[in-house]
Motif scaffolding. Structure first.
Motif, PDB file in Angstrom:
ATOM      1  N   LYS A   3       0.818  -1.216   0.000  1.00  0.00           N
ATOM      2  CA  LYS A   3       0.000   0.000   0.000  1.00  0.00           C
ATOM      3  C   LYS A   3       0.854   1.269   0.000  1.00  0.00           C
ATOM      4  CE  LYS A   3      -3.808  -2.389   2.348  1.00  0.00           C
ATOM      5  NZ  LYS A   3      -3.149  -3.712   2.402  1.00  0.00           N
ATOM      6  N   SER A   4       1.998   1.230   0.686  1.00  0.00           N
ATOM      7  CA  SER A   4       2.849   2.416   0.706  1.00  0.00           C
ATOM      8  C   SER A   4       3.429   2.701  -0.675  1.00  0.00           C
ATOM      9  CB  SER A   4       3.975   2.238   1.730  1.00  0.00           C
ATOM     10  OG  SER A   4       4.753   1.090   1.429  1.00  0.00           O
TER      11      SER A   4
ATOM     12  N   ARG B  88       0.783   4.392  -2.782  1.00  0.00           N
ATOM     13  CA  ARG B  88       0.620   5.821  -2.505  1.00  0.00           C
ATOM     14  C   ARG B  88       1.722   6.632  -3.187  1.00  0.00           C
ATOM     15  NH1 ARG B  88      -2.777   7.814   1.168  1.00  0.00           N
ATOM     16  NH2 ARG B  88      -1.375   9.568   1.582  1.00  0.00           N
TER      17      ARG B  88
ATOM     18  N   ARG C  38       0.639   9.114  -6.182  1.00  0.00           N
ATOM     19  CA  ARG C  38       0.855  10.542  -5.950  1.00  0.00           C
ATOM     20  C   ARG C  38       1.752  11.136  -7.039  1.00  0.00           C
ATOM     21  NH1 ARG C  38       0.125  13.502  -1.559  1.00  0.00           N
ATOM     22  NH2 ARG C  38       0.014  11.704  -0.140  1.00  0.00           N
TER      23      ARG C  38
ATOM     24  N   ILE D  88      -5.737  10.461  -4.220  1.00  0.00           N
ATOM     25  CA  ILE D  88      -5.653   9.445  -3.178  1.00  0.00           C
ATOM     26  C   ILE D  88      -6.093  10.067  -1.859  1.00  0.00           C
ATOM     27  CG2 ILE D  88      -3.815   8.147  -4.314  1.00  0.00           C
ATOM     28  CD1 ILE D  88      -1.810   9.460  -2.434  1.00  0.00           C
TER      29      ILE D  88
ATOM     30  N   ASP E 202      -6.069  11.461   1.889  1.00  0.00           N
ATOM     31  CA  ASP E 202      -5.080  12.106   2.743  1.00  0.00           C
ATOM     32  C   ASP E 202      -4.545  11.092   3.741  1.00  0.00           C
ATOM     33  OD1 ASP E 202      -5.542  14.508   1.473  1.00  0.00           O
ATOM     34  OD2 ASP E 202      -6.986  15.202   2.965  1.00  0.00           O
TER      35      ASP E 202
ATOM     36  N   ARG F 257      -0.608   9.081   5.557  1.00  0.00           N
ATOM     37  CA  ARG F 257       0.839   8.952   5.666  1.00  0.00           C
ATOM     38  C   ARG F 257       1.213   7.489   5.839  1.00  0.00           C
ATOM     39  NH1 ARG F 257       1.715  13.424  10.343  1.00  0.00           N
ATOM     40  NH2 ARG F 257       0.791  15.196   9.241  1.00  0.00           N
TER      41      ARG F 257
ATOM     42  N   ASP G  89       0.586  -2.550   5.764  1.00  0.00           N
ATOM     43  CA  ASP G  89       1.147  -2.279   4.450  1.00  0.00           C
ATOM     44  C   ASP G  89       0.994  -3.466   3.508  1.00  0.00           C
ATOM     45  OD1 ASP G  89       2.345  -0.536   2.678  1.00  0.00           O
ATOM     46  OD2 ASP G  89       4.376  -1.131   3.206  1.00  0.00           O
TER      47      ASP G  89
ATOM     48  N   VAL H 156      -0.192   2.173   6.841  1.00  0.00           N
ATOM     49  CA  VAL H 156      -0.673   3.352   6.139  1.00  0.00           C
ATOM     50  C   VAL H 156      -1.860   3.892   6.926  1.00  0.00           C
ATOM     51  CG1 VAL H 156      -1.779   4.210   4.048  1.00  0.00           C
ATOM     52  CG2 VAL H 156       0.107   2.578   3.875  1.00  0.00           C
TER      53      VAL H 156
ATOM     54  N   GLU I 233      -4.853   6.655   6.847  1.00  0.00           N
ATOM     55  CA  GLU I 233      -5.571   7.498   5.885  1.00  0.00           C
ATOM     56  C   GLU I 233      -6.863   8.027   6.489  1.00  0.00           C
ATOM     57  OE1 GLU I 233      -4.221   5.317   1.707  1.00  0.00           O
ATOM     58  OE2 GLU I 233      -6.212   4.941   2.533  1.00  0.00           O
TER      59      GLU I 233
ATOM     60  N   ASN J 199      -7.373   3.800  -4.151  1.00  0.00           N
ATOM     61  CA  ASN J 199      -6.776   3.444  -2.862  1.00  0.00           C
ATOM     62  C   ASN J 199      -5.815   2.265  -2.875  1.00  0.00           C
ATOM     63  OD1 ASN J 199      -8.826   1.605  -3.200  1.00  0.00           O
ATOM     64  ND2 ASN J 199     -10.063   2.349  -1.490  1.00  0.00           N
ATOM     65  N   GLU J 200      -5.705   1.486  -3.940  1.00  0.00           N
ATOM     66  CA  GLU J 200      -4.633   0.500  -4.005  1.00  0.00           C
ATOM     67  C   GLU J 200      -4.624  -0.203  -5.349  1.00  0.00           C
ATOM     68  OE1 GLU J 200      -5.353  -3.609  -2.004  1.00  0.00           O
ATOM     69  OE2 GLU J 200      -6.320  -2.165  -0.682  1.00  0.00           O
TER      70      GLU J 200
END
Length: 452
Positions: free
Chosen positions: A148-149, A152, A156, A162, A164, A166, A193, A256, A258, A346-347
Motif C-alpha cells: 500500500k505504501s 501511494r 501521488r 488518493i 489524505d 501517511r 502495508d 498506512v 488514511e 486506494n490500491e
C-alpha cells in the motif's frame, strides 16, 4: 497452452509473515486458492495448499464440459513441507515434473499462480518455463505492487487522487499520526502495508462518527478523548502502540494511516497486462461490503458514466505504470466514490483479483461478451448446508444455471467441510432476474431473501 497452476495465496508477498496467519483464517486462504481451479482445462496440472475437493472438482468440470480425470491435482498436504519454495519441496517438484513429462514435455507449458512471487520464479526455472519477465519478478516486482505504501508513492507521483494520509511505523509514529489526523477528521483507517481483503485494517474514530462496524475494516476502535494519551491507550489494546511487545500474529510492520470515508461506495477493475500490446480490461464491478468485502455486483450498479470513465481510464494508466516496472499478468485496481462524489484510488494489487475466477468461468460458460449481456451478483463465505445438500436444493428449486437461457446460480467455491460456507455467482439477463435467483438461493440456504 497447458499450464501448471500454483495456487499460492499463502505468499510472503501477501502478508508480512505468512506463518502468522491465524489457524481459523487458513481455510479461507484455501478457498482463495480453490477459486483458481476455474482456470484449468484438460491436460493441466494444479497444485493447491489444502485438500483436493474432489466433489467440487467434479461439479466444476461438469459445468465446463470435461472430465475431472483429465486434470492432475496435487496438494501440499501430501508433502512434508507447506512451503511453496521448490527447494523446500523436492518431492513435489519431482511429481510435477513427472506429470509434465507424462502429459508431454514438448508442449508449450507455462506456470500460472495466484501471485508471481520469487518462489514462483524458482518454479519456472525448475520446470524450464522462465520467460523474459521472470527477472523482474525475481526482483520483487509483485511484492512491490501489493504494498500500500508503494501504491501511494506511485499514485501521488502520477497525479492520481488518493486519500489524505501517511506511511508510518508502528509505535510512537503511528500514535502521533493518528492523533493529528483524528483532530482534523474524527475518523481514520490504519492499514497494514501488506495484507488483503481488509485483514489488518482498523478504523479509529471519535465517538459517534461510525458504528460498531465499518466497510473495509476488520474492527473499529473508539477513542474517547482528544489527547495523545487517549489514542495511545486505544492502540495499545491492538498492540499498535508498542509493536515490539506484540504476540505472534501481531508482528511489527509498516502501516498506512488514511482519512476514512465511512459512507462510500467501493469499486474495482481487473486487467491483464501483457508484455507488449494494449492492456485488456477483463471485468469491473462494485464491491459488496458487510463490512469487509463479501462479493460483487458486476457491472457496478451505482457507478455513473462519468465515474466509470474515470475508473477505467485511471486503472489502465496504473497498469501502464506497472508495466514500466517490468510487471506483466493480472492486475487489480481499487477505488471509492465519497459522499461528495469524488473518486479516490486506494490500491493496486499485482496478482489474481477477487473476480478473476468469475471472469474465467463466465467467459467459458457464457461467452466473452458476458459483461455486456448479463448481470452478476456474487457473495463469498456464505453459510451453507453441505455441498451435496446444497446441490440437491438448487436442483429441486430449478435454480441451477440453465445453459440455454444463460441464467441461474453457479456455486463458485465450496468450503463447507472446513468453514460451512460457499461462494456463489448468480447470473441474470436483467437485474431483476438476477435478484430473483439470489432470493431463491437464499431461501435454499435457509437465510433471508437478501444478502447480508
Amino acid at each position: 497452452m497447458p499450464r501448471v497452476l500454483l495456487a499460492n495465496p499463502f505468499s510472503h508477498a501477501m502478508a508480512a509473515r505468512p506463518e502468522d496467519i491465524p489457524d481459523d483464517v487458513v481455510p479461507y486462504y484455501d478457498a482463495m486458492a480453490d477459486r483458481l481451479l476455474w482456470t484449468l482445462g484438460p491436460g493441466d496440472v494444479g497444485v493447491v495448499p489444502g485438500p483436493v475437493n474432489h466433489r467440487f472438482l467434479s461439479y466444476m468440470c461438469d459445468l465446463l464440459g470435461f472430465a475431472p480425470e483429465q486434470l492432475t491435482m496435487l496438494s501440499l498436504t501430501g508433502y512434508e513441507s507447506s512451503s511453496w519454495y521448490p527447494g523446500a519441496n523436492p518431492k513435489l517438484v519431482a511429481d510435477v515434473a513427472d506429470a509434465v513429462d507424462r502429459l508431454g514435455r514438448d508442449r508449450d507449458w507455462h506456470v500460472t499462480c495466484y501471485i508471481r512471487d520469487r518462489h514462483v520464479v524458482a518454479w519456472e526455472r525448475a520446470l524450464g518455463t522462465a520467460d523474459a519477465a521472470s527477472a523482474a519478478f525475481a526482483d520483487n516486482v509483485a511484492e512491490m505492487l501489493n504494498t500500500k505504501s508503494i501504491f501511494r508513492a506511485v499514485a501521488r507521483a502520477a497525479g492520481f487522487p488518493i486519500a489524505d494520509g501517511r506511511v508510518v511505523a508502528g509505535g510512537a509514529e503511528l500514535v502521533d499520526t493518528v492523533t493529528e489526523l483524528l483532530a482534523t477528521t474524527g475518523v481514520v483507517i490504519v492499514k497494514q502495508d501488506m495484507n488483503s481483503g481488509g485483514d489488518g485494517n482498523v478504523v479509529i474514530a471519535r465517538p459517534g462518527r461510525v458504528g460498531a462496524v465499518a466497510p473495509g475494516a476488520r474492527s473499529v476502535l473508539t477513542v474517547d478523548g482528544p489527547g495523545r494519551e487517549d489514542v495511545e491507550r486505544a492502540l495499545s489494546g491492538r498492540h499498535l502502540a508498542d509493536p515490539t511487545a506484540a504476540p505472534v500474529g501481531y508482528g511489527p510492520a509498516a502501516y498506512v494511516v488514511e482519512v476514512f470515508h465511512p459512507r462510500c461506495s467501493s469499486f474495482y477493475v481487473e486487467m491483464e497486462v501483457p508484455r507488449d500490446g494494449p492492456v485488456r480490461l477483463s471485468n469491473y464491478g462494485e464491491s459488496r461490503m458487510t463490512p469487509l468485502w463479501s462479493g460483487f455486483e458486476i457491472p457496478p450498479r451505482t457507478l455513473g458514466s462519468e465515474h466509470t470513465e474515470l475508473l477505467c481510464t485511471g486503472a489502465r494508466q496504473l497498469a501502464e505504470l506497472s508495466r514500466s516496472f517490468g510487471y506483466v499478468g493480472n492486475l487489480d485496481c481499487d477505488a471509492i466514490v465519497t459522499e461528495d462524489g469524488e473518486m479516490i484510488f486506494n490500491e493496486f494489487n499485482g496478482r489474481v483479483g477477487g473476480a478473476t475466477h468469475i471472469d474465467a468461468l463466465c467467459t467459458r460458460i457464457l461467452g466473452p461478451g458476458y459483461l455486456d449481456e448479463r448481470i452478476l451478483l456474487t457473495s463469498n463465505a456464505v453459510p451453507s448446508p453441505g455441498f451435496d445438500d446444497l446441490v440437491r436444493g438448487l436442483d429441486a428449486a430449478s435454480l441451477h444455471l440453465d445453459r440455454g437461457r444463460g441464467a441461474g446460480v453457479i456455486i463458485a467455491q465450496d468450503n463447507t467441510v472446513a468453514t460451512g460456507t460457499v461462494e456463489y455467482v448468480v447470473v441474470g439477463r436483467t437485474r431483476e432476474e438476477a435478484e430473483e435467483y439470489e432470493a431463491g438461493l437464499r431461501r435454499v440456504l435457509g437465510g433471508s431473501d437478501r444478502p447480508d
